[in-house]
Design a protein around this motif. Structure first.
Motif, short mmCIF file in Angstrom:
data_model
loop_
_atom_site.label_atom_id
_atom_site.label_comp_id
_atom_site.label_asym_id
_atom_site.label_seq_id
_atom_site.Cartn_x
_atom_site.Cartn_y
_atom_site.Cartn_z
N ASP A 91 0.80 -1.22 0.00
CA ASP A 91 0.00 0.00 0.00
C ASP A 91 0.84 1.27 0.00
OD1 ASP A 91 -2.33 -1.40 -0.08
OD2 ASP A 91 -2.78 -1.24 2.06
N THR A 93 1.68 1.80 -3.54
CA THR A 93 0.54 2.03 -4.43
C THR A 93 -0.28 3.26 -4.06
OG1 THR A 93 -0.87 0.51 -3.19
CG2 THR A 93 0.26 -0.39 -5.11
N MET A 94 -0.31 3.63 -2.76
CA MET A 94 -1.11 4.82 -2.42
C MET A 94 -0.44 5.75 -1.40
SD MET A 94 -2.52 4.31 0.83
CE MET A 94 -3.88 5.46 0.83
N GLY A 148 0.46 4.99 1.67
CA GLY A 148 0.44 4.29 2.95
C GLY A 148 0.45 5.23 4.14
N ALA A 182 1.89 8.65 4.18
CA ALA A 182 1.16 9.69 3.45
C ALA A 182 0.17 10.43 4.35
CB ALA A 182 0.41 9.08 2.26
N VAL A 198 4.10 12.66 0.38
CA VAL A 198 4.51 11.31 -0.02
C VAL A 198 3.72 10.93 -1.25
CG1 VAL A 198 4.62 8.90 0.68
CG2 VAL A 198 4.96 10.72 2.38
N PHE A 199 4.41 10.53 -2.30
CA PHE A 199 3.74 10.18 -3.55
C PHE A 199 3.64 8.66 -3.69
CE2 PHE A 199 5.33 14.37 -4.38
CZ PHE A 199 4.46 14.94 -5.28
N PRO A 200 2.50 8.19 -4.17
CA PRO A 200 2.48 6.80 -4.64
C PRO A 200 3.52 6.70 -5.76
CG PRO A 200 0.27 7.75 -4.67
CD PRO A 200 1.22 8.87 -4.41
N HIS A 227 3.64 5.33 -8.57
CA HIS A 227 3.20 5.47 -9.95
C HIS A 227 2.88 6.92 -10.32
CE1 HIS A 227 -0.75 4.83 -7.89
NE2 HIS A 227 -1.15 5.75 -8.73
N GLU A 228 2.92 7.82 -9.34
CA GLU A 228 2.78 9.24 -9.67
C GLU A 228 4.15 9.87 -9.93
OE1 GLU A 228 0.16 11.43 -7.03
OE2 GLU A 228 -1.34 9.83 -7.08
N VAL A 229 5.21 9.05 -9.83
CA VAL A 229 6.57 9.56 -10.05
C VAL A 229 7.20 8.94 -11.30
CG1 VAL A 229 8.87 9.83 -9.03
CG2 VAL A 229 6.83 9.96 -7.58
N HIS A 234 0.80 -3.40 -10.23
CA HIS A 234 0.65 -2.99 -8.83
C HIS A 234 0.18 -4.19 -8.02
CE1 HIS A 234 0.50 1.29 -10.11
NE2 HIS A 234 -0.08 0.76 -11.17
N PRO A 282 -1.24 -4.27 -4.44
CA PRO A 282 -1.54 -3.58 -3.19
C PRO A 282 -1.63 -4.55 -2.03
CG PRO A 282 -3.51 -3.74 -4.56
CD PRO A 282 -2.39 -4.36 -5.34
N CYS A 324 -1.27 -4.64 2.68
CA CYS A 324 -0.42 -4.15 3.76
C CYS A 324 -0.21 -5.26 4.77
CB CYS A 324 -1.08 -2.93 4.40
SG CYS A 324 -0.04 -2.07 5.56
N TYR A 377 -6.43 -4.64 0.17
CA TYR A 377 -5.78 -3.36 0.50
C TYR A 377 -5.33 -3.35 1.97
CZ TYR A 377 -8.10 -1.55 -3.75
OH TYR A 377 -8.55 -1.33 -5.03
N MET A 426 -5.39 0.02 5.38
CA MET A 426 -4.56 -0.88 6.20
C MET A 426 -4.83 -0.76 7.68
SD MET A 426 -3.16 2.00 5.25
CE MET A 426 -2.15 2.06 3.82
N TYR A 446 -12.35 -4.15 -5.22
CA TYR A 446 -11.92 -5.55 -5.40
C TYR A 446 -12.68 -6.18 -6.56
CZ TYR A 446 -9.79 -5.44 -0.67
OH TYR A 446 -9.05 -5.16 0.43
#
Ligand SMILES: Cc1cc2nc3c(=O)[nH]c(=O)nc-3n(C[C@H](O)[C@H](O)[C@H](O)COP(=O)(O)O)c2cc1C
Ligand code: SF4
Ligand code: FES
Ligand code: FES
Lengths: 163, 599, 233
Positions: free
Chosen positions: A67, A70-71, A73, A76, A117-119, A121-123, A129, A131, A133, A162, C100, C115
């Motif tokens: 996570d 991907t987002m 976490g 973020a 904090v960037f996921p 995939h935004e960089v 992916h 996802p 945790c 997730y 999470m 999902y």
């Protein structure tokens, strides 16, 4: 690290692949082109950006795992607080902080934090992916096997999580 | 809160019958009296009208002229529409700011004057413009701005600010405004001379069904944007079951660049009220409501006067014009700053004292509208056409225009042209002819029908103003070749983001996302794939949104992608390094760099 | 008896009662149409737009659009699926959904829809908004970070509990759910047994001290996709 959760299948995996740069073999830089790069963690500082660039440069396929990647976490959660406030809380005002100087560390060797904090995939461009945790070990296994055997990477319902 | 303030709020509520249906009036009055609606004030209103507190808050927080924090006795709202920006409202803004010593959204330290931005106030032909409470100030210069502030500071009342007077009824003592009409081209339907009662007399000589048939024969279609056949709408309402029926005139005129209804309300209010009365007769209603946008409050007393005159002449009230059993009267409902309230079901919500959320359809207003009763909602201009059809006949009306689009259309033209103003043209008139009339020297793009419409490129200037080709509620904004079109698109998107009611996901979130990517592209951080991204996202928002706002809000982007694609293509470039084009390391590090330097 | 009506969903003939919405009729016929703001026993709302279908070629919310004789409904077609997917992704980037550590994870309808659609990461950038928490009440808290503005709490409080605990304030991107007291939830007449509390599809309204009770693997959507209950009817 949840890669290690694939347990004894790690041994099978080792037969199929070489690790180039990873915490497993502790190699810090790429020795040549690589087929698959796995990325854990969100992109939160300057150095992370460079690592992502390196990975993108050397890997044919990039997979973000977990996570945070991907987002963003948990890290973020600082994203809706101005960076200055975060740093002040961490280094000056926090209840457990002892910092008589009242300064935030400013050593040029410490990588600068990004505004948020960037996921990943935004960089950089990420191809797949996973996802979770952490992501289910089976998900990593299935994805890697699919890629190594040229099959499409699809997560069955039970493996897309997730949390 | 002191006793006197409490008493004031209680008194306002009781003045409006402690009726939560009158919430808009109550909130507007409280806002005017106290300069804000928050804290205990909400509790007192809630208690007075027997509504839950949160419901009062829900309505109050929806409208931009109602404030959740204290504002000054005078609120200066400067219009930040693209046209005003072209007329350098930024300089005027700076002058206001400097003179008052505050920024936008702020109130002077003495609590007297608040400075705010507001979207299009319908004065684009005399921009830059501002509202000083409900006074309209037009063609502002930096000197004006300074004078206004100086006058206010010297204790002069906001409604006594010195200004010239406009033409026609703008100069009437009940309007007393510097607004000008700019009727550049009067036509036969709207701006021809009018004798109150003439059309009504003919209508009352027929049965309601015959009146409706006249509308059908005249092929009258709605002028508010959607172009729905008026006869059919009236027929649905006529045949619907209901205890009572209502006629609502939509005078919300919020589509940026539209100001033709303002001119009708100023110069032909009688014709409009006649149309409403005829509609009332046709559908079997005894009550009409004119929903007037908050920005046009300065016209209210003038409109009340004309309503009074009509009552005196027997054209409103019991047994209208001697017709036994036909009672009809009209009241004015003020809005409070919300573009979405021009959408007919949101308008009904607002009339009911609720937040301006559109309602689910079905049922349609013709079945269940205001207070759950069958309701006709028509645009100002549509109702004027209806009155004229009854006066002069359906055949007379449909001789103008084209087969699918009968009659004339009012256009409000503004932007880069020498003769901005209102033009009454026959349907079928080409856009190029309109541009010629308006003396647009170098038109490079024309936004037809406001942000929700289409950005038309020169190759399409020979298209015709009509329902089947270039449909428009009236707004025509001209941009010359020196304008930054994508900057204008960005402004339009900001408008939709601010004005979305927030009810449905695609509009509430999608417009923000569209704007995010457009900004990236404009700052040189876009790649060619972003154009597909915008296209796909825009289509989802259009398709999945719940009402006309979201269903048209991506148009600024989608129509420029189609008609001015080269502007985007010139900005996007394939990513060269590893980083995505949309990721900008420098800006991502800006805060840390600032901190590191300061420490 | 109300009149019975025949229409089709993706070519399959379905019989319905006049006055039913497309969603109600589909449910009764064992056809699942994804939804978030719609909930049995609550009045139709039409806000999330996840239930979008094409009805006689026109996009409509299945939860508010009544069925009509001969209507042709298209649901599981690529164009419609794409719209639903886009909307779910919009909801994820609009809020702050930290699944999470969310008490609702595994039982969250938004997560479950993601999902079901196989969403691994949204194509839209995360907006990371700043939102407020209300933990003033001893038994319930509101975490607006997770709120998707579906209005289920608003309607449940009104229609099922006979109260007015929740309502929306603000508009556009600033729209948020508010409670019927300036000070917060603790000053309202909300009770932990209110239907409004259970009505939340995500983790925005949570009963305190009840989180993480169901072990992972046994939660509502751990092994069966959302909608399975309708499809197995
Ligand atoms: C976001 C939005 C704003 C609108 N604003 C107006 C308006 O300001 N005036 C108007 O007459 N119609 C407006 N409309 C159209 C109305 O919903 C409605 O179609 C119209 O008032 C019907 O009148 P007509 O049939 O006479 O055109 C708007 C529609 C939408 C979706
Ligand atoms: S499209 Fe949706 S959010 Fe936008 S104004 Fe209409 S109902 Fe509100
Ligand atoms: S379920 Fe239909 S719009 Fe939300
Ligand atoms: S898992 Fe969906 S809101 Fe928490």
């Amino acid at each position: 690290m949840s890669l290690l959760d694939i347990d004894d299948r790690l041994l099978k995996l080792v037969e199929l692949i070489d690790f180039d740069k990873s915490p497993i073999d502790d190699i810090k830089s790429f020795s040549g082109p690589v087929d698959i790069g796995l990325i854990e963690g969100g992109c939160s500082n300057e150095e992370n950006v460079h690592v992502l660039q390196e990975f993108r440069k050397h890997c044919k396929i990039l997979i973000s795992i977990g996570d945070c990647a991907t987002m963003g976490g948990i890290p973020a959660m600082r994203n809706n607080i101005p960076l200055k406030e975060c740093l002040d809380e961490a280094y000056i005002n926090g209840p457990s902080v002892h910092n008589p100087g009242g300064l935030t560390p400013n050593d040029p060797d410490i990588p600068l934090l990004l505004n948020k904090v960037f996921p990943v995939h935004e960089v950089v461009k990420i191809d797949y992916h996973l996802p979770g945790c952490p992501p289910p070990a089976d998900a990593i296994w299935e994805a890697l096997v699919a890629l190594l055997t040229d099959k499409p990477v699809t997560l069955p319902y039970e493996l897309l999580k997730y949390d | 809160m002191n006793k006197a303030t409490k008493a004031a709020v209680t008194e306002i509520c009781s003045q409006y019958g402690n009726d939560r249906g009158n919430m808009m009036d109550i909130l507007r009055a409280v806002q005017e009296r106290l300069g804000g609606i928050y804290g205990e004030t909400i509790d007192i209103i809630a208690e007075s009208v027997s509504a839950p507190r949160v419901e009062v808050e829900s309505t109050a927080s929806f409208y931009s002229f109602l404030s959740g924090k204290p504002t000054g006795e005078v609120v200066i709202r400067l219009c930040n529409d693209v046209i005003d920006k072209m007329y350098r409202v930024d300089r005027v803004a700076a002058a206001f700011s400097e003179e008052l010593g505050i920024g936008f959204g702020e109130t002077t330290a003495d609590g007297k004057i608040t400075l705010e931005w507001t979207p299009c106030i319908g004065m684009c032909d005399q921009a830059p413009a501002a509202l000083v409470n409900d006074e309209v100030m037009t063609r502002l210069s930096t000197d004006h701005a300074r004078d206004i502030v100086a006058s206010l500071k010297s204790g002069r009342e906001y409604y006594k600010l010195p200004h010239e007077l406009g033409d026609g009824n703008n100069a009437h003592k009940l309007v007393h405004s510097m607004v000008v009409n700019h009727i550049r081209r009067p036509g036969a339907v709207i701006f021809a001379d009018f004798q109150p009662g003439a059309g009504l007399a003919n209508a009352l000589g027929m049965t309601p069904v015959e009146v409706i048939r006249c509308m059908k024969i005249a092929r009258l279609r709605g002028r508010g944007g959607a172009g729905f056949p008026t006869g059919l709408k009236w027929e649905f309402t006529h045949t619907a079951d209901g205890e009572r029926k209502f006629v609502i005139c939509n005078a919300d005129e919020g589509e940026p660049g539209t100001f033709k209804d303002r001119v009708i309300l100023t110069e032909r209010a009688d014709l409009l009220f006649e149309g409403m009365t005829i509609a009332g007769y046709a559908v079997g209603s005894d009550a009409g409501v004119l929903y007037l946008r908050g920005e046009y409050t300065y016209l209210r007393r003038h409109l009340e006067r004309i309503l009074g005159e009509r009552r005196e002449a027997g054209l409103l009230g019991e047994n209208v014009r001697g017709k036994k059993g036909f009672d009809f009267d009209i009241r004015i409902q003020m809005g409070a700053g919300a573009y979405i309230c021009g959408e007919e079901t949101a308008l009904i919500s607002s009339c009911e004292g609720l937040r301006g959320d559109p309602k689910n359809r079905p049922p349609f207003p013709a079945q269940k509208g205001f207070l759950g009763e069958p309701t006709v909602v028509n645009n100002v201009e549509t109702l004027c056409c209806a009155a004229r059809i009854m006066e002069k006949g359906a055949a007379w009306f449909s001789q103008f225009g084209t087969k699918g689009s009968a009659g004339t259309k009012l256009l409000s033209v503004c932007g880069d042209c020498d003769r901005p103003g209102v033009y009454e043209v026959n349907f079928g008139t080409k856009l190029s002819e309109v541009l010629e009339m308006a003396e647009a020297a170098d038109p490079a793009a024309v936004q037809v029908s406001g942000p929700s419409g289409e950005m038309v490129a020169p190759g399409d200037f020979d298209r015709a103003i009509s329902f089947d080709d270039l449909a428009t509620g009236g707004s025509i904004m001209v941009f010359n070749s020196k304008r930054d079109l994508l900057g204008i698109v960005a402004e339009f998107m900001d408008f939709f983001i601010d004005e979305s009611c927030g009810y449905c996901t695609p509009c509430r979130v999608g417009n923000v996302l569209l704007k995010e990517r457009l900004d990236k592209i404009r700052s040189g951080q876009g790649c060619p794939e972003d154009l597909d991204y915008l296209q796909a996202l825009g289509e989802t928002v259009k398709t999945a949104s719940r009402c006309g706002l979201g269903q048209t809000s991506p148009n600024p982007i989608l129509t420029t992608l189609a008609n001015f694609r080269q502007l985007y293509e010139a900005l996007v470039k394939p990513a060269t390094g590893e980083l995505l084009a949309t990721f900008d390391l420098e800006s991502a590090l800006s805060e840390a760099k600032a901190i590191a330097q300061h420490d | 008896m109300s009149k019975s009506i025949t229409f089709t969903i993706d070519g399959v003939e379905v019989t319905a009662q006049a006055g039913q919405t497309i969603l109600q009729a589909a449910d009764a016929a064992g056809v699942y149409i994804p939804r978030l703001c719609a909930k049995t026993d609550l009045s139709p709302f039409g806000a999330c737009r996840v239930c979008t279908v094409l009805a006689d070629g026109r996009p409509q919310a299945a939860c508010t659009q009544p069925v009509s004789e001969g209507m042709v409904v298209e649901s599981e077609i690529p164009k419609v699926q794409q719209i639903r997917r886009d909307i779910i992704e919009m909801l994820f980037v609009e809020g702050n959904h930290y699944c999470m550590f969310c008490e609702k994870s595994g039982n969250c309808e938004l997560q479950a829809l993601a999902y079901r659609f196989g969403i691994v990461a949204p194509k839209y950038p995360y907006l990371f908004p700043q939102r407020e928490l209300d933990a003033s009440h001893p038994d319930i808290f509101i975490d607006r970070n997770r709120c998707i503005l579906c209005g289920r709490c608003v309607r449940a409080s009104k229609e099922l509990d006979g109260k007015n605990v929740f309502q929306f304030v603000g508009r556009g991107p600033n729209k948020k759910v508010a409670v019927n007291a300036e000070a917060g939830l603790s000053d309202t007449d909300v009770a932990v047994i209110d239907e409004a509390i259970d009505a939340c599809p995500v983790g925005a309204i949570i009963k305190k001290r009840t989180g993480y009770r169901v072990p992972i693997g046994q939660r509502k959507y751990d092994s069966k996709p959302i909608g399975s209950d309708i499809e197995t009817k």
